[in-house]
Each structure stands twice: as structure tokens, then as C-alpha cells.
Motif scaffolding. Structure first.
Motif, PDB file in Angstrom:
ATOM      1  N   ARG A  28      28.398   2.374   3.014  1.00  0.00           N
ATOM      2  CA  ARG A  28      27.536   2.562   4.172  1.00  0.00           C
ATOM      3  C   ARG A  28      27.934   1.708   5.364  1.00  0.00           C
ATOM      4  O   ARG A  28      27.547   2.001   6.490  1.00  0.00           O
ATOM      5  N   SER A  29      28.670   0.653   5.154  1.00  0.00           N
ATOM      6  CA  SER A  29      29.041  -0.236   6.250  1.00  0.00           C
ATOM      7  C   SER A  29      30.381   0.135   6.882  1.00  0.00           C
ATOM      8  O   SER A  29      30.808  -0.487   7.844  1.00  0.00           O
TER       9      SER A  29
ATOM     10  N   ARG B  20      30.647   6.166  12.597  1.00  0.00           N
ATOM     11  CA  ARG B  20      30.436   4.751  12.333  1.00  0.00           C
ATOM     12  C   ARG B  20      29.272   4.557  11.369  1.00  0.00           C
ATOM     13  O   ARG B  20      28.549   5.491  11.019  1.00  0.00           O
ATOM     14  N   TRP B  21      29.075   3.302  10.981  1.00  0.00           N
ATOM     15  CA  TRP B  21      28.032   2.962  10.019  1.00  0.00           C
ATOM     16  C   TRP B  21      26.645   3.352  10.529  1.00  0.00           C
ATOM     17  O   TRP B  21      25.751   3.686   9.749  1.00  0.00           O
ATOM     18  N   ASN B  22      26.491   3.358  11.863  1.00  0.00           N
ATOM     19  CA  ASN B  22      25.175   3.662  12.440  1.00  0.00           C
ATOM     20  C   ASN B  22      25.006   5.146  12.757  1.00  0.00           C
ATOM     21  O   ASN B  22      24.005   5.536  13.353  1.00  0.00           O
TER      22      ASN B  22
ATOM     23  N   SER C   9      26.918   7.042  14.742  1.00  0.00           N
ATOM     24  CA  SER C   9      27.539   7.496  15.985  1.00  0.00           C
ATOM     25  C   SER C   9      28.861   8.192  15.668  1.00  0.00           C
ATOM     26  O   SER C   9      29.580   7.774  14.764  1.00  0.00           O
TER      27      SER C   9
END
Length: 124
Positions: A29-30, A51-53, A55
Motif C-alpha cells: 500500500r505504500s 501513488r500510495w494515495n 493519485s
């Protein structure tokens, strides 16, 4: 991190495929996960990244046709490819990195971990 890509195949122009990239070994997840592709006789090129978030980033050539997503619970990232064109024919590679900055997300040298490729062939 070990990455396993799958989902490639032969499809007619205008068709769709979904590629999967399953990760194992670390905290998925990171990580930033990317897809690159290499057509015969050409250099490997960036396709998309997430990305992890959540985006996302896309090459201009696939924007509006391809969608990258991830399911952290399954340690899996996906590349949904719609409206495929013969020029999308290539070996597609998934890749991941734990500490990549946005400005470097487009470059294969920025990624530490690579899966084997999966071949996508689009017939006209």
C-alpha cells in the motif's frame, strides 16, 4: 517486492483488456506502482502510474483510454485498457517503488522492482 503481471493477450482494435500486477513480499500500500511498455524495436516507455494515495498519472498516448487502479487489500494493481489500437501492441511491465517523487514517476530508472512482462497484441 516481487511483482507478477498477467492479463495480456490478443485483441482486435477497439477492444479491451485488463492487466493485473500482483505484489508480494512487502507493504504494497505504500508503494507507487507503474506500468511501462516496450514495442518491438522501440525503447520502453511510461504508460501509467498510481501513488500510495491514489493519485494517477498517464502518458498522453493513453490518456482517456487506459485507467490504472489498485486494490491494496489484494496487493494488486490493474491497468484497464479500452479502445485499444494496433500501436498499443507491446510487452507491458509492471513496476513498483517505495520512495519515488512525482517528478521522477515517468522514468523507468526511478523504479526498483519489476515484474516480468505480459504481451498485448492488438490486431487491426
Amino acid at each position: 517486492v516481487q511483482l507478477q503481471a498477467s492479463g495480456g493477450g490478443l485483441v482486435q482494435a477497439g477492444g479491451s483488456l485488463r492487466l493485473s500486477c500482483v505484489a508480494s513480499g512487502r507493504t504494497f500500500r505504500s508503494y507507487t506502482v507503474g506500468w511501462f511498455r516496450q514495442a518491438p524495436g522501440k525503447e520502453r516507455e511510461f504508460v501509467a502510474a498510481i501513488r500510495w494515495n491514489g493519485s494517477t498519472f498517464y502518458a498522453d498516448s493513453v490518456k482517456g483510454r487506459f485507467t490504472i487502479s489498485r486494490d491494496n487489500a489484494k496487493n494488486t494493481a490493474y491497468l484497464q485498457m479500452n479502445s485499444l489500437k494496433p500501436e498499443d501492441t507491446a510487452v507491458y511491465y509492471c513496476t513498483a517503488d517505495a520512495s519515488i517523487i512525482i517528478s521522477s514517476i515517468w522514468y523507468e530508472a526511478s523504479y526498483d522492482y519489476w515484474g516480468q512482462g505480459t504481451l498485448v497484441t492488438v490486431s487491426s
